[in-house]
Design a protein around this motif. Sequence first.
Motif, PDB file in Angstrom:
ATOM      1  N   ARG A  65      40.771  46.229  36.643  1.00 51.32           N
ATOM      2  CA  ARG A  65      41.010  45.001  35.905  1.00 51.32           C
ATOM      3  C   ARG A  65      42.433  44.538  36.195  1.00 51.32           C
ATOM      4  O   ARG A  65      43.390  45.266  35.958  1.00 51.32           O
ATOM      5  N   PHE A  66      42.547  43.351  36.750  1.00 54.34           N
ATOM      6  CA  PHE A  66      43.857  42.839  37.140  1.00 54.34           C
ATOM      7  C   PHE A  66      44.186  41.589  36.339  1.00 54.34           C
ATOM      8  O   PHE A  66      43.369  40.680  36.235  1.00 54.34           O
ATOM      9  N   HIS A  67      45.388  41.555  35.845  1.00 53.37           N
ATOM     10  CA  HIS A  67      45.828  40.375  35.100  1.00 53.37           C
ATOM     11  C   HIS A  67      46.341  39.313  36.066  1.00 53.37           C
ATOM     12  O   HIS A  67      46.922  39.643  37.099  1.00 53.37           O
ATOM     13  N   ASP A 101      48.872  37.594  35.964  1.00 50.07           N
ATOM     14  CA  ASP A 101      50.312  37.650  36.214  1.00 50.07           C
ATOM     15  C   ASP A 101      50.711  38.578  37.354  1.00 50.07           C
ATOM     16  O   ASP A 101      51.746  38.387  37.965  1.00 50.07           O
ATOM     17  N   ASN A 102      49.929  39.613  37.600  1.00 52.41           N
ATOM     18  CA  ASN A 102      50.337  40.464  38.727  1.00 52.41           C
ATOM     19  C   ASN A 102      49.429  40.310  39.945  1.00 52.41           C
ATOM     20  O   ASN A 102      49.307  41.189  40.782  1.00 52.41           O
ATOM     21  N   PHE A 103      48.846  39.149  40.011  1.00 54.28           N
ATOM     22  CA  PHE A 103      47.969  38.793  41.116  1.00 54.28           C
ATOM     23  C   PHE A 103      48.635  39.000  42.483  1.00 54.28           C
ATOM     24  O   PHE A 103      48.136  39.716  43.349  1.00 54.28           O
ATOM     25  N   GLU A 143      41.935  37.827  33.165  1.00 52.73           N
ATOM     26  CA  GLU A 143      41.841  38.946  34.086  1.00 52.73           C
ATOM     27  C   GLU A 143      40.671  38.782  35.030  1.00 52.73           C
ATOM     28  O   GLU A 143      39.684  38.167  34.694  1.00 52.73           O
TER      29      GLU A 143
END
Lengths: 214, 388
Positions: A86-88, A90-92, A30
């Motif tokens: 907080r960004f994972h 995968d969903n960038f 993340e």
Amino acid sequence: MIFDDKLFEKFGVEYAPNEIIFCEFEPGNEFYFIQSGQVKIVKIINNAEKTLDILETGEFFGEMAILEEAPRSASVIALGHVKLFRFHRDNFETILHGNPQLAYKLLMIFAKRIYDQKRRLMILLLEEPQLKVMDVFNMLAEQDPHLDLQEAITLKITPAEVSSWAGMQPKDVQKVLNNLNQLGKIELFNDKIIVKNIRDFQRVVTSKRKNLYS
Amino acid sequence: MSNGFNKPASNILTRTYKHGSIIYFEGDRSDVIYILKAGRVVLTSIKVDTGEEIKENIKLGEFFGVKSAIGHYPREETAQTIGDTTVLVVGRADFEKMMIKNVSLLTKMLRVFSNQLRRIHKMQREILGEGETINPATELFKIGEYYFKSGNLQQAKYAYKRYLEHYPGTKFSDLAMQRIKTIDTGGSNTDFQENAPLESEDDFDSRSGNNVDLTDFSIDNESSSDDSGSQEMHDFFSDDGGDNILGGSSYHKEAIPTRQKDITEMFYEAVSLFSQERYKEALPLFQKILNIKTLKNDSENRIFEKAHFEIGRCYLKLNNIKDAITYLSTMIKKFPRSDNVKNAFLHIGMAFESAGKTDKAKAYYEKVISMEPKDSITKIAMKNLKAI
């Protein structure tokens, strides 16, 4: 660039003062954006916690997780109460499409990092230990445009950090440093190194690098 | 990279050059970005690793000089014209405006940059020998030790928990668990004991992405013989995790609500008892967790799931093969996407082996071996299979 509440509901996380957000050497998936508050980036070097940077509202950290799952290179700790996105990984792309400003900021970070890492690669590609250490000094001198390279310069760096940049064992770095010290080329302190004539180091490394290629 | 803009904004300059002109030299510092409008531009740079000279043609409509301008560093290449050439000169602020209006170009550029960065990292790793010198598991544990010794107990606990979570079954699992218990029971670094020297160890696995289809588990009634299972310390829970932010309902505070602390602490205590081989005492605690009806959040869900696995292991240790298999298979059915599925299959295999059902044991070990990723669990299954 501050995001709205709806996005915070989905991606927001809050931390209390002194809480660890992530720890050096744990795997990372993340990346984070600071909505409010401050965090410090720290590393344990020679059995002491060293603060590398303090980041504030509007800044990113952990963005290397976008590229690859690798252990974190430093720890991040909340300084006060902080709100983060907080960004994972995968969903960038989805996030970027909705937030072009964020994407642009990342573009700038990546541009800078490509340069810095390429510069480090140039150090690693040198063969002799002494040249590697000299080139670490050269790199640091390049990073600070206010330095007067005609004079002796003071670089805020420890032997442990030199070995990390040069990709060398600390004991090998120490050998080189002692040698340069004895020759009167540098002066060693706990938290800094004074280089008497950085131009000299630049010349030596440049000419060796040319030989390396030919 | 085509910029897709036909009408430049007002403060964008147009500049024309004669054949062979230099637009900029390598090493120049500047904060403008160029777009090739007409003619030809060739960029010449030196490859970092080989010293080779690289020439790159810029296509019409393409940007150049982007990285050095927005990254604030010297130009890395020399830009020279071939034939009469016209370029647009864009300042950083205008460039930003243009990019923000064109997200697909922006993401395309990001992808190009991140690929370059990844390539550089790869070359660095190759030179450094794939990071053989450091083992992240051991290093993470050492961070815990640093904070533990310096009295920053919450930070120490975080590092130990992450160590147990990400690198389960490695060298310092027992010690890490012991430390967490010390911290939880209000202990301090005064009861710190010297432990085995920290060396690098290669057993570093990450288990993720086990998405398994379920095959038969028929439960056998017999139980006999002793349990020769692995002493592998099972992974702890985490109070946050990557997958929950995908779920969309993930807003949570790190500050722990009271009831969560209860279930958390119960789990810690049970796992700790387990590690001290006090299985009979651990059992009722795991059972208590399984009896909880409402789970508040992802963290509790995860503990709940792990308790199913742990109770199965507990029964196995107590030689109650039937209950062990029942709980482990329930866990697999109830949580087919759990990271523990593979480990549960392994333990079912071990249970059958203990019961003398070698055919069944073999089948389960083979299943484990077929599952990704190949990690320490795979190794144990292979070892057990060979021994049969």
